[in-house]
Structures are given as structure tokens and as C-alpha cells.
Design an enzyme around this catalytic site. Structure first.
Site, PDB file in Angstrom:
ATOM      1  CB  THR A  86      41.037  26.952  46.150  1.00 25.94           C
ATOM      2  OG1 THR A  86      41.748  25.836  45.599  1.00 25.94           O
ATOM      3  CG2 THR A  86      41.298  27.005  47.640  1.00 25.94           C
ATOM      4  CE  LYS A 105      47.673  36.647  42.367  1.00 23.51           C
ATOM      5  NZ  LYS A 105      47.190  35.597  43.265  1.00 23.51           N
ATOM      6  N   GLY A 130      45.034  38.803  50.426  1.00 26.25           N
ATOM      7  CA  GLY A 130      44.049  37.785  50.819  1.00 26.25           C
ATOM      8  C   GLY A 130      42.953  38.360  51.680  1.00 26.25           C
ATOM      9  CE  LYS A 153      48.800  38.863  45.854  1.00 30.02           C
ATOM     10  NZ  LYS A 153      49.308  37.750  46.687  1.00 30.02           N
TER      11      LYS A 153
END
Lengths: 413, 413
Positions: free
Chosen positions: B11, B100, B129, B200
Site C-alpha cells: 500500500t 515504526k 502518518g 510511536k
């Protein structure tokens, strides 16, 4: 040691002085050298304040000091700020500023001079106070084409609209409170009538779309005509009213305007309250991102100025250009050609006949009513242009059944 | 021409390929040179797709191609991603990543290797993102000491919590919908149990506070125990529940945790809905700023990766270090010592006696009730530590009048 001079020891200038002192260690670690304020220019005296040691009333003291590599222009105003900034850049000093007036009026010229002299003219603090927005547009959203910007760019008006919404009070009363609390100036015109937001959206649009946007070409309408009734209509629609500086990129030009807009409660900008600012940016790849923070205030604005000082210190003798063609002016569409959808408040002499006129001119037959507004109704227009909206409103006003159009407030989306 | 390789054509990888193509002109203008994808590594075939021209199954093709200066690692996973990234950096290629997992586990090591080889390892897309957050922390908020970070860092869980709030449906049902819509994976553990958000917040905390934060030291609790009743309690308090990765800087160390938190409707994070992410940062000078946008998705993530590619292209052969001491590990406080205030739901056998026990152990005598929860009440604790909270809850649970403690949800502020 990298020498800094501060032009103006007012709220922001004294903030810059303090930020550089309080965070001296971490700032020195990041720049690799001590950042030292060698001179502060102000016409006033500050007896007993430690700034006296570096205070000067003569700009030449700064200009001719070769240890001063970076000048923070936080004076406000256009003419003197421009003169000093130009002279500093020509002397090989970088200049950073929080002064949107000079950036909107003279930014292009100063950036050209910076480029010619291989120094920098940084403007992060000129829009959105502490909010990182100029640098993210230039260094983060670089893989995007920016399609639109919508910003709550003025803390005074956002504070007033928030209080009107929360407390149901009229504009004049809230303005007085804002003045007492220091959120609005004695002469609030520049904020309340949108002139401040106009300069900021001009600057942001120049950065985002890459050509100079002349702020004088931007249609600007403030919030002084917004009443508690307007706010009540917005509430009825689960919405709020915000003063928005916005622009949209059509490739061959942009639309741009400053005006109060009705935003659904669910829009991220709707929850930006009090004196906070936020900028909502649409990229062709990243989609929508938003940047939120204090749009004014001593330390928040000073922090942004100092961020630029640090960046200037890291790039001494090396000009960092933005993707902004300093020789090109951006075409700004005639406001009459810009799309608009609005909530129109119609006061009537004859309700049924007035509604017939609305249907005739606007093709709309759905109405909104609020309590305590007995001689009026409102409706939401279809998509119009500002030009057709004006014409249709004039025709509606001229109808005998219509007493007056009390307001037309633009709607987001 | 600056050659790029993409590792992984899933993706994000196919998004990177397309972004570089769609915005090729503006990207070339910003970098001063054409950015060209010379190789794409994937084990699969893509018959009929134009990527076939540059497709390879062998990483050596990339490693040994001297025209490839920048490698986009968008494979996911740790081991192979680390191996390839390390090899590329050692060969003098910059690496940019959205991964990540590898950044949290091996970021420090890869940044050291990048520094040694005078190239860059950029990680903007690994957190939030498309949201610019790593770069603003490093290049905009530089005059600040960062005091705390609170982030909605996982789109899947935010989507689920939003739907539970809006539609009043239970967790399991909403999770299924999320899976059908592609917002949650078949095995949703990493998202739902907070492991993704944990990595994150570890990365963001390392960047913000300047020492490596080991994600394994961060207390992590997901949303799988959040029920529609919990949401109803939050609503009763004009609040919402959000999964938050947070950390706070105490100078000698940090507190850090991932857990569902109750936020007042008025907090800027409360209006971040659906799959959107936002990071709320407190600086000692700038105050609070927030960064909002799509936390995942093909083009938004790819846009962030490509922003890093552009930055890498602008800094070929020049390492851009963050203010992150790669040799120092940040002390993370024992979770038991971290401050907490919580909403505690108490199911009772004997209501009066249970309330007496609450007063005895917690010193609280104010209760909250919601409709449809007949055998329980809830209360908001005073400020505790996680340790005392646990002890007091254990004591309360052991009381005969108390059936069970149904949940304890932390509260912001």
C-alpha cells in the site's frame, strides 16, 4: 558565540530576550554555539532592568557590530521595520520577524535581498504565533501540491466569537470584556475588521502556492456585523461561526477571502476556541492536516521567533529559499467569481410573500427559525458565486414583502 | 537525476511510487533535480503494471546501483527491514521509512550508522502518518523544552472508539465493522492492544526529549476492555474516551504510558475522530500546540515518506542530526510511580456499604450513575499514583459489599 540583536523591547521583544536566556543550554546544544543577545534597540529606557547593559537607541550600533549575525525584528509597523531589515540583510545579517505587516507588504523584496546577500529572512512568527506552519509548508508538505488553506488566524476575533457563542452576549459587550482582558486593543479595527487575518492568509498563500499574493487583492470582511442572533442560527445548525482567512488553488490562480464562516461542530476548526489559532491545510496527497496553538502572546510568539533565530544560526552564510518565485505575482480571482453558499437572514413585512420571493430568486423553500426572532426567517442558499449571491440578495431586498436582509454568513463546505 | 529505490510495493510503497509520479514537476522544482524511481523491491510479480520495468526481487540490485542515492523502506517488520536499511546506509545511501517497528527497535542504531556514513535516516512517516511532527519537533519547536506529549497515534482504535461513541455499539461489533471497512486488520492485536501506539510514543519521546526511549519500558494498555457503558459514563461527564500515548518530561527521566483516557469535550484532542491522528505537544515557552491529520492510508503516508525523500535529496552527503543523544537511554519511571486520576466503576452487592468502602479507601463520596447500569456506580478518584490506585482498587475489590470493579479509566487533567 553567535551575536543576536533584538529590534524592539515590547511584549515579543522582551519575550525573545527571556526565551534565549531561560532555554540557553538547550539552544546552545542545538546550534553548537552560544546564542548571545549583544544589542537591544528601543527608544525607551528600562531603568534597573538587566537589558540596560545591551540597550541602544541607535540602529547603527547594531548595523556596524560584526559580531551580530542575526537580527530579530519584532517592532511592528512597516516603514522603519522595512528600512532596518533591509539594511541588516544588506550588511550580511539574517533577519527573523514576527511582523506580519512588513512581511505582507515587503516580504518578497526582503527575501530577494536576503538571497542576494546569502543570508536569510525568516517569517515563521508572522502567521499563527507559535504554531509551526511556514516551516511545515516548506519542509514537510513538500511532496504535496497545496490545494487550499483555511485558517483561524486572529486570536482577538476568535476570543470574541467564542465568548459570544458560550455566553450568548452581543458583540459590543464581549469586545469590551476582551479589551479589559487585554485580548483586544483600544482600537480593535485591524483585528475585528479582518485586516490582520488578511495579511496572514496572504503570507501563507504565497508560501503554499509559490507566488507572491498581494494582500490588497483579498476580499476582507470582519466580525463587527455578527450578532447574537447569527450565533443562535449557527447553534441551531449544530455549528459555530469562525473568522476564517482562506484561499484555494486553481492552478492558474487562487481565490482568497477573509470572512466569518459557519462551520459544523464536527469540523476540526470548530473546536479551536478562545485566543487559539489553527490552520487547516489540504494537500493533493496528504489530504487534510491541521496545526493548532497560541496565535499570540509573549512567550508563544517569542518561541517562534527564537526557532527562526536557531535556524538562522544553523544556516549562517547559506540562503534557504522557499519554493516561492519572488518574481511572480499570484493571480487572485475577482471576488464576484468565487463560489459561496450562505445562510441568509430575511426580515419580512409579509412572511408568505417573502418566502415566495426567496423561492423565486434563490430556488429555495426550506427555512430555519430561531427563538426570539419573530419577524424573520433564514435559509441556506444553493451554491452561488459571490456575484450572483449579491445580485439575488439585492433583488430579494427590493421585494415589498421583505423588510431587510439582516445578514448573509458564508458556510463552509 | 537522483535515483530512488522503494523496498516493498504494498500500500505505502505503491503510494510512494505514485506520489513521486503525480507531483514530479513540483518535486523536481523543490529538489532542483528529477527524482526517479530506479528500482522497486518486492517478492511478488505485478504483471502488466508499469512497475515491472523497475521491479527486482534482489536487494543487491539496489545496493550495487550507485545512481540510487535514497532508499524508501516501506516493508514493515523488523529483521529484514533493519538488515536492508543498515546495508544501504553503509553503502552511502540515505534511508527514509514509515516503519515504526524498526524505528522503535533499531532506530538509534540506524541513525548512528547514518551519521558515520554522512547520510540520513529519516523517520517522519513512522509516527502520525502524514502529520508533520518529527520535523516540527526538530526544526520548529527548537527554542522550547518539550514538557509533554499526548497523542492519538493509532487510527484503528480511534475509529473504533469514535463509532462506539457515535452509535452506542459494543466493542466487538464495531471491531467487526472496522475489519470489514479495512480500518482494522484480521489480527487486530497490535492496534487494539496499544502496541502500535507504544512504539510511536517511544519514537516521539526520543525525538522530543533527546535520549532513546525503549518502548519495552512503556506501560501499555489497549481498548479491548472498553465497553459501551464506559463510553456512556464519559458522555455523562461531557467527555470522550481516546487511546492516548503520552509521556511527560521530569528532567531526570520521563513518565510514559499508553492507555484509554477520558478527555473533556473541550480538549482539542476530543474532536479528533475516526481514523485521524493528532499529537498535542506542550513546550515550556510555546505552550500547547497540536498537529492533526490522517494517521494512515496510502497517499497520506506516502506523502510523508516522499517529504523525507525530498529532504534527503536536499542533503545528499550531509548528515542532519536531531537533538537526540544516540548514546544515552532515557530513564522511564516505574509505572507505579506515575500520577493518575481515574473513573472507577464499582459493581456492588450492597450499595451503601460499597460507598462506605469507597469513602474509606479513596476518601471520595461523590458518585456518577448512568442509565441501564443498575448494580453499579462510578466515582472519580483524587490524584493517586498508579501504585496506590492499584492497591486501593485491590482493597475495594476485597470488600464484601463490592461485587467487582468493572473498569478504571484514566482521566486527562
Amino acid at each position: 558565540m553567535i551575536g543576536v540583536a533584538i529590534l524592539g523591547f515590547g511584549t515579543v521583544g522582551s519575550g525573545v530576550y527571556e526565551v534565549l536566556k531561560v532555554n540557553a543550554d538547550s539552544i546552545a546544544r542545538k546550534t553548537g554555539e552560544e546564542i548571545k543577545v549583544l544589542r537591544v534597540l528601543d527608544l525607551r529606557e528600562f531603568p534597573g532592568h538587566e537589558v540596560e547593559e545591551v540597550l541602544t537607541h541607535d540602529f547603527e550600533d547594531i548595523l556596524n557590530n560584526d559580531d551580530i549575525k542575526i537580527v530579530a525584528e519584532v517592532m511592528g509597523g512597516v516603514d522603519v521595520a522595512f528600512k532596518f531589515s533591509k539594511a541588516a540583510l544588506e550588511k550580511g545579517k539574517s533577519v527573523v520577524t514576527s511582523n506580519k505587516a512588513v512581511v505582507a507588504a515587503k516580504g518578497t523584496e526582503l527575501m530577494k535581498i536576503a538571497k542576494e546577500n546569502n543570508v536569510n529572512y525568516f517569517i515563521e512568527a508572522s502567521c499563527g504565533g507559535t504554531i509551526p506552519i511556514i516551516r511545515p509548508l516548506c519542509t514537510s508538505l513538500t511532496a504535496d501540491k497545496i490545494m487550499s488553506i483555511k485558517g483561524i488566524l486572529n486570536g482577538t476575533t476568535n476570543f470574541i466569537l467564542t465568548k459570544m457563542t458560550e455566553e450568548g452576549k452581543p458583540f459590543d459587550e464581549v469586545l469590551k470584556t476582551a479589551q479589559q482582558l487585554g485580548y483586544a486593543e483600544a482600537d480593535p479595527t485591524a483585528d475585528v475588521e479582518g485586516h490582520d487575518a488578511c495579511r496572514k492568509i496572504a503570507i501563507l498563500s504565497s508560501v503554499a502556492y509559490g507566488k507572491t499574493v498581494n494582500f490588497e487583492n483579498i476580499y476582507t470582511e470582519g466580525i463587527s456585523k455578527i450578532t447574537d442572533k447569527d450565533i443562535a442560527y449557527a447553534k441551531k445548525m449544530n455549528s459555530v461561526i469562525k473568522l476564517i482567512g482562506s484561499s484555494e488553488n486553481f492552478g492558474d490562480g487562487i481565490s482568497a477571502r477573509v470572512a466569518p464562516f459557519i462551520f459544523s461542530d464536527r469540523h476540526p476548526l470548530a473546536s479551536v476556541n478562545n485566543a487559539f489559532n489553527a490552520i487547516y491545510v489540504e494537500g493533493n496527497m496528504s489530504g487534510c492536516t491541521m496545526y493548532y496553538g497560541a496565535g499570540a502572546g509573549k512567550y508563544p510568539t517569542a518561541a517562534a521567533v527564537c526557532g527562526d533565530i536557531i535556524d538562522a544560526a544553523l544556516h549562517l552564510g547559506r540562503n534557504i529559499s522557499m519554493d516561492w518565485d519572488l518574481d511572480a505575482e499570484m493571480k487572485v480571482y475577482d471576488i464576484n467569481d468565487v463560489a459561496v453558499k450562505g445562510l441568509v437572514r430575511v426580515a419580512y413585512n409579509d412572511e408568505n410573500e417573502a418566502k415566495k420571493a426567496v423561492e423565486e430568486f434563490f430556488g429555495i423553500n426550506a427555512y430555519i427559525n430561531i427563538e426570539g426572532a419573530d419577524d424573520e426567517f433564514a435559509f441556506v442558499s444553493a451554491d452561488e458565486t459571490e456575484g450572483t449571491m449579491k445580485e439575488k440578495m439585492a433583488a430579494l431586498s427590493a421585494n415589498a414583502a421583505v423588510k431587510e436582509i439582516r445578514n448573509m454568513i458564508r458556510m463552509e463546505g
